[in-house]
Motif scaffolding. Structure first.
Motif, PDB file in Angstrom:
ATOM      1  N   MET A   9      30.253  36.966  29.180  1.00  0.00           N
ATOM      2  CA  MET A   9      30.529  36.101  30.295  1.00  0.00           C
ATOM      3  C   MET A   9      31.560  36.790  31.179  1.00  0.00           C
ATOM      4  O   MET A   9      32.586  37.262  30.710  1.00  0.00           O
ATOM      5  CB  MET A   9      31.028  34.740  29.807  1.00  0.00           C
ATOM      6  CG  MET A   9      31.358  33.827  30.928  1.00  0.00           C
ATOM      7  SD  MET A   9      31.840  32.107  30.546  1.00  0.00           S
ATOM      8  CE  MET A   9      32.063  32.009  28.834  1.00  0.00           C
ATOM      9  N   ALA A  10      31.313  36.823  32.484  1.00  0.00           N
ATOM     10  CA  ALA A  10      32.180  37.522  33.426  1.00  0.00           C
ATOM     11  C   ALA A  10      33.287  36.638  33.991  1.00  0.00           C
ATOM     12  O   ALA A  10      34.135  37.122  34.719  1.00  0.00           O
ATOM     13  CB  ALA A  10      31.332  38.085  34.570  1.00  0.00           C
ATOM     14  N   ILE A  11      33.292  35.351  33.666  1.00  0.00           N
ATOM     15  CA  ILE A  11      34.252  34.416  34.253  1.00  0.00           C
ATOM     16  C   ILE A  11      35.066  33.739  33.157  1.00  0.00           C
ATOM     17  O   ILE A  11      34.514  33.246  32.176  1.00  0.00           O
ATOM     18  CB  ILE A  11      33.528  33.324  35.073  1.00  0.00           C
ATOM     19  CG1 ILE A  11      32.594  33.943  36.111  1.00  0.00           C
ATOM     20  CG2 ILE A  11      34.520  32.368  35.723  1.00  0.00           C
ATOM     21  CD1 ILE A  11      33.269  34.814  37.136  1.00  0.00           C
ATOM     22  N   THR A  12      36.385  33.698  33.355  1.00  0.00           N
ATOM     23  CA  THR A  12      37.283  32.950  32.484  1.00  0.00           C
ATOM     24  C   THR A  12      38.024  31.948  33.352  1.00  0.00           C
ATOM     25  O   THR A  12      38.612  32.328  34.375  1.00  0.00           O
ATOM     26  CB  THR A  12      38.306  33.887  31.802  1.00  0.00           C
ATOM     27  OG1 THR A  12      37.585  34.880  31.065  1.00  0.00           O
ATOM     28  CG2 THR A  12      39.213  33.111  30.866  1.00  0.00           C
ATOM     29  N   LEU A  13      37.980  30.674  32.979  1.00  0.00           N
ATOM     30  CA  LEU A  13      38.651  29.625  33.735  1.00  0.00           C
ATOM     31  C   LEU A  13      39.951  29.262  33.040  1.00  0.00           C
ATOM     32  O   LEU A  13      39.972  29.090  31.820  1.00  0.00           O
ATOM     33  CB  LEU A  13      37.746  28.400  33.866  1.00  0.00           C
ATOM     34  CG  LEU A  13      36.397  28.672  34.540  1.00  0.00           C
ATOM     35  CD1 LEU A  13      35.531  27.425  34.503  1.00  0.00           C
ATOM     36  CD2 LEU A  13      36.595  29.156  35.970  1.00  0.00           C
ATOM     37  N   VAL A  14      41.029  29.123  33.817  1.00  0.00           N
ATOM     38  CA  VAL A  14      42.359  28.934  33.259  1.00  0.00           C
ATOM     39  C   VAL A  14      43.113  27.863  34.032  1.00  0.00           C
ATOM     40  O   VAL A  14      42.997  27.765  35.259  1.00  0.00           O
ATOM     41  CB  VAL A  14      43.167  30.257  33.349  1.00  0.00           C
ATOM     42  CG1 VAL A  14      44.570  30.088  32.811  1.00  0.00           C
ATOM     43  CG2 VAL A  14      42.441  31.383  32.642  1.00  0.00           C
ATOM     44  N   ASN A  15      43.902  27.073  33.311  1.00  0.00           N
ATOM     45  CA  ASN A  15      44.902  26.185  33.909  1.00  0.00           C
ATOM     46  C   ASN A  15      46.262  26.738  33.500  1.00  0.00           C
ATOM     47  O   ASN A  15      46.701  26.530  32.374  1.00  0.00           O
ATOM     48  CB  ASN A  15      44.763  24.741  33.404  1.00  0.00           C
ATOM     49  CG  ASN A  15      43.766  23.961  34.213  1.00  0.00           C
ATOM     50  OD1 ASN A  15      43.667  24.123  35.418  1.00  0.00           O
ATOM     51  ND2 ASN A  15      43.012  23.113  33.539  1.00  0.00           N
ATOM     52  N   PRO A  16      46.938  27.477  34.393  1.00  0.00           N
ATOM     53  CA  PRO A  16      48.220  28.086  34.033  1.00  0.00           C
ATOM     54  C   PRO A  16      49.297  27.039  33.764  1.00  0.00           C
ATOM     55  O   PRO A  16      49.308  25.969  34.381  1.00  0.00           O
ATOM     56  CB  PRO A  16      48.599  28.898  35.278  1.00  0.00           C
ATOM     57  CG  PRO A  16      47.345  29.053  36.054  1.00  0.00           C
ATOM     58  CD  PRO A  16      46.511  27.850  35.743  1.00  0.00           C
ATOM     59  N   ASN A  17      50.200  27.370  32.839  1.00  0.00           N
ATOM     60  CA  ASN A  17      51.372  26.530  32.624  1.00  0.00           C
ATOM     61  C   ASN A  17      52.137  26.443  33.930  1.00  0.00           C
ATOM     62  O   ASN A  17      52.248  27.426  34.661  1.00  0.00           O
ATOM     63  CB  ASN A  17      52.273  27.129  31.536  1.00  0.00           C
ATOM     64  CG  ASN A  17      51.644  27.030  30.166  1.00  0.00           C
ATOM     65  OD1 ASN A  17      50.879  26.110  29.887  1.00  0.00           O
ATOM     66  ND2 ASN A  17      51.955  27.983  29.311  1.00  0.00           N
ATOM     67  N   GLY A  18      52.626  25.263  34.256  1.00  0.00           N
ATOM     68  CA  GLY A  18      53.386  25.070  35.476  1.00  0.00           C
ATOM     69  C   GLY A  18      52.563  24.543  36.649  1.00  0.00           C
ATOM     70  O   GLY A  18      53.113  24.222  37.693  1.00  0.00           O
ATOM     71  N   LEU A  19      51.231  24.468  36.490  1.00  0.00           N
ATOM     72  CA  LEU A  19      50.367  23.866  37.506  1.00  0.00           C
ATOM     73  C   LEU A  19      49.725  22.613  36.914  1.00  0.00           C
ATOM     74  O   LEU A  19      49.500  22.540  35.705  1.00  0.00           O
ATOM     75  CB  LEU A  19      49.279  24.835  37.966  1.00  0.00           C
ATOM     76  CG  LEU A  19      49.740  26.080  38.716  1.00  0.00           C
ATOM     77  CD1 LEU A  19      48.538  26.931  39.102  1.00  0.00           C
ATOM     78  CD2 LEU A  19      50.542  25.715  39.949  1.00  0.00           C
ATOM     79  N   ALA A  20      49.440  21.674  37.765  1.00  0.00           N
ATOM     80  CA  ALA A  20      48.821  20.430  37.304  1.00  0.00           C
ATOM     81  C   ALA A  20      47.509  20.722  36.585  1.00  0.00           C
ATOM     82  O   ALA A  20      46.710  21.532  37.047  1.00  0.00           O
ATOM     83  CB  ALA A  20      48.576  19.501  38.489  1.00  0.00           C
ATOM     84  N   GLU A  21      47.289  20.054  35.447  1.00  0.00           N
ATOM     85  CA  GLU A  21      46.039  20.189  34.724  1.00  0.00           C
ATOM     86  C   GLU A  21      45.163  18.993  35.056  1.00  0.00           C
ATOM     87  O   GLU A  21      45.532  17.854  34.809  1.00  0.00           O
ATOM     88  CB  GLU A  21      46.284  20.263  33.220  1.00  0.00           C
ATOM     89  CG  GLU A  21      45.018  20.588  32.469  1.00  0.00           C
ATOM     90  CD  GLU A  21      45.270  20.951  31.019  1.00  0.00           C
ATOM     91  OE1 GLU A  21      44.395  20.642  30.193  1.00  0.00           O
ATOM     92  OE2 GLU A  21      46.325  21.532  30.723  1.00  0.00           O
ATOM     93  N   ILE A  22      44.004  19.273  35.641  1.00  0.00           N
ATOM     94  CA  ILE A  22      43.070  18.239  36.077  1.00  0.00           C
ATOM     95  C   ILE A  22      41.783  18.446  35.295  1.00  0.00           C
ATOM     96  O   ILE A  22      41.212  19.540  35.306  1.00  0.00           O
ATOM     97  CB  ILE A  22      42.821  18.349  37.595  1.00  0.00           C
ATOM     98  CG1 ILE A  22      44.163  18.238  38.345  1.00  0.00           C
ATOM     99  CG2 ILE A  22      41.839  17.288  38.067  1.00  0.00           C
ATOM    100  CD1 ILE A  22      44.100  18.656  39.780  1.00  0.00           C
ATOM    101  N   ASP A  23      41.334  17.411  34.594  1.00  0.00           N
ATOM    102  CA  ASP A  23      40.173  17.546  33.706  1.00  0.00           C
ATOM    103  C   ASP A  23      38.964  18.211  34.355  1.00  0.00           C
ATOM    104  O   ASP A  23      38.315  19.044  33.753  1.00  0.00           O
ATOM    105  CB  ASP A  23      39.752  16.179  33.166  1.00  0.00           C
ATOM    106  CG  ASP A  23      40.705  15.667  32.099  1.00  0.00           C
ATOM    107  OD1 ASP A  23      41.480  16.471  31.545  1.00  0.00           O
ATOM    108  OD2 ASP A  23      40.676  14.456  31.822  1.00  0.00           O
ATOM    109  N   ALA A  24      38.646  17.826  35.573  1.00  0.00           N
ATOM    110  CA  ALA A  24      37.411  18.300  36.192  1.00  0.00           C
ATOM    111  C   ALA A  24      37.537  19.691  36.800  1.00  0.00           C
ATOM    112  O   ALA A  24      36.540  20.276  37.191  1.00  0.00           O
ATOM    113  CB  ALA A  24      36.962  17.318  37.269  1.00  0.00           C
TER     114      ALA A  24
END
Length: 135
Positions: A1-16
């Protein structure tokens, strides 16, 4: 898979959504905005946002398959919705879920969702464009 999705620490985490998309690979694919046209250019789901979202996603899936990709390769989806209001979110997600089920993929929400006054054809309620990286 060529794509990795990330929610960095310090940014709002939104489920969608995911805040960052990391792409690795060798082929960039830019898919023009897809509307709810079937292969014959007939609008699917006139007046039905969920049905039109579903058709847009199916069209993106067709375009990705043509170039050897899949939704796993999508780095960014941008969705334009006519007269957007937050109460339409359930219809948007319904259309995404139905398309994902038909395509046999994990539902991919947009990275960017924009409300617009109109699209090029009055019967079109939504347009979806994609950027993919295919390894």
């Amino acid at each position: 898979m060529a794509i990795t999705l990330v929610n960095p620490n310090g940014l709002a985490e939104i489920d969608a959504y995911r805040q960052v998309s990391i792409a690795t690979g060798s082929k960039l694919v830019f898919i023009a905005g897809q509307v709810a046209w079937d292969p014959d250019g007939v609008t699917v789901g006139e007046g039905d946002l969920a049905a039109q979202v579903e058709q847009c996603y199916l069209n993106i899936g067709t375009a990705l398959a043509e170039v050897g990709g899949s939704f796993d390769d999508v780095a960014k989806l941008t969705v334009y919705v006519v007269d957007w209001t937050p109460d339409k979110m359930s219809l948007l997600l319904e259309g995404i879920t139905r398309a994902a089920a038909k395509l046999g993929v994990t539902p991919v929400p947009p990275a960017t969702l924009l409300g617009v006054a109109a699209l090029d054809v009055p019967d079109h309620l939504v347009e979806v464009e994609a950027t993919a990286v295919i390894g």
